[in-house]
Design an enzyme around this catalytic site. Structure first.
Site, PDB file in Angstrom:
ATOM      1  N   LYS A  51     -15.494  42.089  -0.536  1.00  0.00           N
ATOM      2  CA  LYS A  51     -16.930  41.914  -0.315  1.00  0.00           C
ATOM      3  C   LYS A  51     -17.195  41.433   1.114  1.00  0.00           C
ATOM      4  O   LYS A  51     -16.339  40.809   1.732  1.00  0.00           O
ATOM      5  CB  LYS A  51     -17.469  40.897  -1.319  1.00  0.00           C
ATOM      6  N   GLY A  52     -18.360  41.754   1.631  1.00  0.00           N
ATOM      7  CA  GLY A  52     -18.706  41.308   2.971  1.00  0.00           C
ATOM      8  C   GLY A  52     -18.784  39.794   3.082  1.00  0.00           C
ATOM      9  O   GLY A  52     -19.194  39.115   2.149  1.00  0.00           O
ATOM     10  N   GLY A  53     -18.358  39.258   4.225  1.00  0.00           N
ATOM     11  CA  GLY A  53     -18.471  37.832   4.482  1.00  0.00           C
ATOM     12  C   GLY A  53     -17.409  36.957   3.858  1.00  0.00           C
ATOM     13  O   GLY A  53     -17.594  35.733   3.756  1.00  0.00           O
ATOM     14  N   VAL A  54     -16.280  37.563   3.439  1.00  0.00           N
ATOM     15  CA  VAL A  54     -15.236  36.756   2.789  1.00  0.00           C
ATOM     16  C   VAL A  54     -14.026  36.521   3.698  1.00  0.00           C
ATOM     17  O   VAL A  54     -13.070  35.875   3.296  1.00  0.00           O
ATOM     18  CB  VAL A  54     -14.760  37.414   1.476  1.00  0.00           C
ATOM     19  N   GLY A  55     -14.089  37.039   4.924  1.00  0.00           N
ATOM     20  CA  GLY A  55     -12.984  36.811   5.860  1.00  0.00           C
ATOM     21  C   GLY A  55     -12.007  37.967   5.963  1.00  0.00           C
ATOM     22  O   GLY A  55     -10.836  37.753   6.283  1.00  0.00           O
ATOM     23  N   THR A  58     -10.798  38.310   9.711  1.00  0.00           N
ATOM     24  CA  THR A  58      -9.846  37.249  10.069  1.00  0.00           C
ATOM     25  C   THR A  58      -8.492  37.505   9.428  1.00  0.00           C
ATOM     26  O   THR A  58      -7.439  37.321  10.063  1.00  0.00           O
ATOM     27  CB  THR A  58     -10.382  35.876   9.633  1.00  0.00           C
ATOM     28  N   ASP A  80     -15.169  49.463   9.872  1.00  0.00           N
ATOM     29  CA  ASP A  80     -16.419  48.853   9.429  1.00  0.00           C
ATOM     30  C   ASP A  80     -17.507  49.192  10.442  1.00  0.00           C
ATOM     31  O   ASP A  80     -17.342  48.940  11.636  1.00  0.00           O
ATOM     32  CB  ASP A  80     -16.233  47.333   9.343  1.00  0.00           C
ATOM     33  N   GLU A 247     -15.968  32.589  -5.555  1.00  0.00           N
ATOM     34  CA  GLU A 247     -17.336  32.680  -6.055  1.00  0.00           C
ATOM     35  C   GLU A 247     -17.451  33.893  -6.966  1.00  0.00           C
ATOM     36  O   GLU A 247     -16.693  34.863  -6.823  1.00  0.00           O
ATOM     37  CB  GLU A 247     -18.337  32.784  -4.908  1.00  0.00           C
ATOM     38  N   CYS A 286     -16.073  12.085  -1.239  1.00  0.00           N
ATOM     39  CA  CYS A 286     -17.097  13.095  -0.955  1.00  0.00           C
ATOM     40  C   CYS A 286     -17.450  13.774  -2.275  1.00  0.00           C
ATOM     41  O   CYS A 286     -16.729  14.669  -2.734  1.00  0.00           O
ATOM     42  CB  CYS A 286     -16.592  14.113   0.069  1.00  0.00           C
TER      43      CYS A 286
END
Length: 340
Positions: A51-55, A58, A80, A247, A286
């Site tokens: 999926k887009g935006g998962v690295g 990188t 891409d 996610e 935290c």
């Protein structure tokens, strides 16, 4: 005393057997790294998707730098449409391989998969007004045809180069899946002329093909598609690495990708889970981190359930953006030597 020694002996035996079973179980677990990919002497085509935006970018860059330590010449290719390799390395890349600064043997290229279409000049060359009108109203670029055709040509071109391994940073939609549907797409395109346009097509299809044969040789492309499909379905040469985050929608997309790849017998045996909250440090407090860590663990457990026997690599979230050769090189070490 005899009873005590007997109980002690039995207890020791059970403990030893338990330790052996634990050790055997640990040996049966697939290692949480990508050394089986990186150290393979036969793999040439490595596809990174998800999926887009998962690295993905990188991860692709990291794989390239790891392979550079093991192979003579590495090629990193972005298919891409929203190219990110130039941003990742801080260096402009184009459609021809360029050496990545700070490396000796890693080349990179960003390609646009633009395929077959009829332009106005080619449409004007068609004498039959009825056919011309029909073609204008029909989407010649069947779903995935443009990317698939260009991807087949790209694979064929790259294969002629001297690179020992090629890593593809793919688009979120997965151009590989479109490529594998190319033979079917070619059949549909052929049926367009023979069926949908009726007898009218029979008298003009020859002149039509003459007008576009330079960019769309159906037989040649069909042969390329068959060759590429055969090559990609060879697990000794090709593997796909799924990249996700912990996610729901990302895991869902990874599973959809896995199911599609299995239909075409493409190897997918490695999953990289990015952006994980590292374990809590001593004295750290935290509540937000704890809550997110707990939620992520829920999805990590799902990944292990779905992909039993896979190489599953857990990559911690970074405090700073991973950009530049040195930053990517440091990050890449965690693909071979797990940090979590």
């Amino acid at each position: 005393v005899i009873i005590f020694l007997s109980v002690l002996s039995s207890s020791t035996q059970l403990q030893c057997e338990s330790e052996v079973k634990v050790e055997m179980a640990e040996e049966e677990l697939t290692p949480p790294h990508l050394l089986s990919v990186l150290d393979s002497p036969t793999l040439k085509w490595i596809f990174v998707g998800g999926k887009g935006g998962v690295g993905k970018t990188t991860t692709s860059c990291s794989l390239a730098l790891q392979f550079a330590k093991r192979r003579k010449d590495v090629l990193l290719v972005s298919t891409d449409p929203a190219h990110n390799l130039s941003d990742a390395f801080g260096q402009k890349f184009g459609s021809k391989p360029s050496l990545i600064k700070g490396t000796d043997n890693v080349h990179c290229m960003e390609v646009s998969l633009e395929g077959f279409s009829l332009n106005d000049e080619e449409l004007d060359a068609i004498k039959d007004d009825g056919l011309k009108s029909a073609l204008k109203g029909i989407d010649i670029n069947l779903p995935g045809a443009d990317e698939a055709v260009s991807f087949a040509q790209l694979i064929s071109t790259v294969e002629k180069m001297s690179h020992e391994v090629v890593i593809f940073d793919t688009a979120p939609t997965g151009h590989t899946l479109k490529l594998l549907s190319l033979p079917e797409t070619m059949e549909k395109l052929g049926g367009l002329f023979k069926g949908a346009l009726g007898g009218m097509a029979k008298s003009v299809v020859g002149s039509l093909m003459d007008g576009v044969k330079g960019k769309f040789d159906m037989q040649s492309l069909s042969d390329q598609a068959v060759m590429v499909k055969r090559r990609l379905s060879n697990p000794n040469e090709t593997t796909f690495i799924g990249v996700c985050i912990a996610e729901y929608f990302s895991i869902y997309e990874t599973e959809r990708l896995a199911q599609e790849l299995s239909k075409y017998d493409i190897d997918l045996s490695s999953i990289v889970i990015n952006q994980l909250i590292p374990p809590q440090k001593e004295g750290e407090s935290c509540s937000r981190c704890d809550a997110k860590r707990k939620l992520q663990q829920k999805y990590i457990d799902q990944v292990y359930d779905l992909y039993e026997g896979f190489n599953i690599v857990k990559m911690p979230e970074q405090e700073q953006e991973v950009r530049g050769v040195e930053s990517i090189r440091a990050f890449s070490e965690m693909l071979a030597h797990p940090a979590m």
